[in-house]
Design a protein around this motif. Sequence first.
Motif, PDB file in Angstrom:
ATOM      1  N   THR A 166       0.997  -1.278  -0.030  1.00  0.00           N
ATOM      2  CA  THR A 166       0.045   0.026   0.054  1.00  0.00           C
ATOM      3  C   THR A 166       0.919   1.380  -0.046  1.00  0.00           C
ATOM      4  OG1 THR A 166      -1.729  -0.867   1.147  1.00  0.00           O
ATOM      5  CG2 THR A 166      -1.680   1.358   1.194  1.00  0.00           C
ATOM      6  N   ALA A 169       2.587   1.843  -3.343  1.00  0.00           N
ATOM      7  CA  ALA A 169       1.626   2.392  -4.207  1.00  0.00           C
ATOM      8  C   ALA A 169       1.305   3.794  -4.235  1.00  0.00           C
ATOM      9  CB  ALA A 169       0.302   1.524  -4.237  1.00  0.00           C
ATOM     10  N   SER A 186      -7.571   1.304   0.336  1.00  0.00           N
ATOM     11  CA  SER A 186      -6.514   0.192  -0.254  1.00  0.00           C
ATOM     12  C   SER A 186      -7.372  -1.024  -0.174  1.00  0.00           C
ATOM     13  CB  SER A 186      -5.262   0.037   0.579  1.00  0.00           C
ATOM     14  OG  SER A 186      -4.507  -1.040   0.358  1.00  0.00           O
ATOM     15  N   LEU A 254      -1.289  -8.033  -4.147  1.00  0.00           N
ATOM     16  CA  LEU A 254      -1.240  -6.915  -4.870  1.00  0.00           C
ATOM     17  C   LEU A 254      -2.426  -6.031  -4.249  1.00  0.00           C
ATOM     18  CD1 LEU A 254      -1.172  -6.124  -8.095  1.00  0.00           C
ATOM     19  CD2 LEU A 254      -3.554  -6.892  -8.141  1.00  0.00           C
ATOM     20  N   THR A 256      -4.233  -2.419  -4.327  1.00  0.00           N
ATOM     21  CA  THR A 256      -4.653  -1.325  -5.426  1.00  0.00           C
ATOM     22  C   THR A 256      -5.177  -0.263  -4.690  1.00  0.00           C
ATOM     23  OG1 THR A 256      -5.179  -2.866  -7.220  1.00  0.00           O
ATOM     24  CG2 THR A 256      -6.251  -0.707  -7.344  1.00  0.00           C
ATOM     25  N   MET A 292      -0.274  -2.604 -15.662  1.00  0.00           N
ATOM     26  CA  MET A 292      -0.799  -2.741 -14.181  1.00  0.00           C
ATOM     27  C   MET A 292       0.177  -4.088 -13.887  1.00  0.00           C
ATOM     28  SD  MET A 292      -2.262  -0.591 -12.653  1.00  0.00           S
ATOM     29  CE  MET A 292      -2.994   1.176 -13.109  1.00  0.00           C
ATOM     30  N   SER A 321      -1.391   0.627  -8.430  1.00  0.00           N
ATOM     31  CA  SER A 321      -1.427  -0.844  -7.860  1.00  0.00           C
ATOM     32  C   SER A 321      -0.075  -1.142  -7.799  1.00  0.00           C
ATOM     33  CB  SER A 321      -2.108  -1.583  -9.027  1.00  0.00           C
ATOM     34  OG  SER A 321      -2.578  -2.806  -8.710  1.00  0.00           O
TER      35      SER A 321
END
Length: 358
Positions: A166, A169, A186, A254, A256, A292, A321
Amino acid sequence: MEQIRACVVGATGFAGVEVCRIVLGHPDLELTMATDRKAAGTRLADVYPAFEGACDLVLSLPEPEAIAQNADVAFLAVPHTASLAITPQLLALGVTVIDLSADYRLHDAAVYEQWYGTPHTSPELLGQTVYGLPELNRAGLLALGERHEKGEAVLVAVPGCYPTATALAAIPALEAGLATGDLVISDAISGVSGAGRTPNARTHFCHANESVEAYGVAHHRHTPEIEQTLTQVAGREMNVVFTPHLAPLTRGLLATVYMTAADGVTANDVQDAYERRYANEALVSTLPAGHMPQTSSVAATARAQVGVALDDRRRRVIIASCAIDNLGKGAAAQAMQCANLVLGLPETQGIGATAPLI
């Protein structure tokens, strides 16, 4: 150069055994001790046969005095509260601690106690600890290195896997002032190994396979850690809505992240900010515009990949992401990255650069 002696505490857990694997392949470190309370007296290779012929260590109990006799640095791959029980003693005995648990990540003991439901028994150490996200706190880790070089035992709190992804990103947008407001959302997905080695009803194969579910919604313990980090980055108090998901993957994560774009920000502004911010980072890459990240690209590595976009249709949202390996950049490899900085070694020494191609 004389090799640095390393002990891994909690060596049979998924993060711990990954630290063992990295240490065994590290040119400047020697795995001299590995501990596990339940498996003490058993060879590590009997628990993980992949170590047969590569490591003959017998697991022992995590006794601070024995660790101090056998190691210069201890990697603690243990659950929360377990580090509280051993870290102060290790530091007093001159052992530098790289702590993968949550016990020293939060600066405020009261916040820790609120979210983890247990007293923090060594709050005096919180002010001496560096949060081990090198891409944000490299200067602090190098300062610990200077203290370590003078003979002082120091403490690194390695971030959690979700907070790592997080933060990576969100950092460029917040630092560059491209994101406004105090809210970051998040949504994150992790592989099953992130839940640890001991199975439960949620992580049992029959439950987790062919299924994705949200868990810890609105109260996951990584929330205050993420808020603490993003507040540091933004220079203002940040609020986080964090929703983790469990996916039928062995490893990989992952995250985002959604942030409100400041007035006038363009997609090119966002892409340029991320490319500039990570241009000199050895382990973080910004993907080209329109691309991505995917977890398979970073599986079994220390790397992170970030992709960004601007949703300009209505509410102007920056979408970023980040893909990491939850046991790599999210745990063991990041712990080694921090250790390298503290021990005066090249930052990426002993940790892999690329993922398997298939």
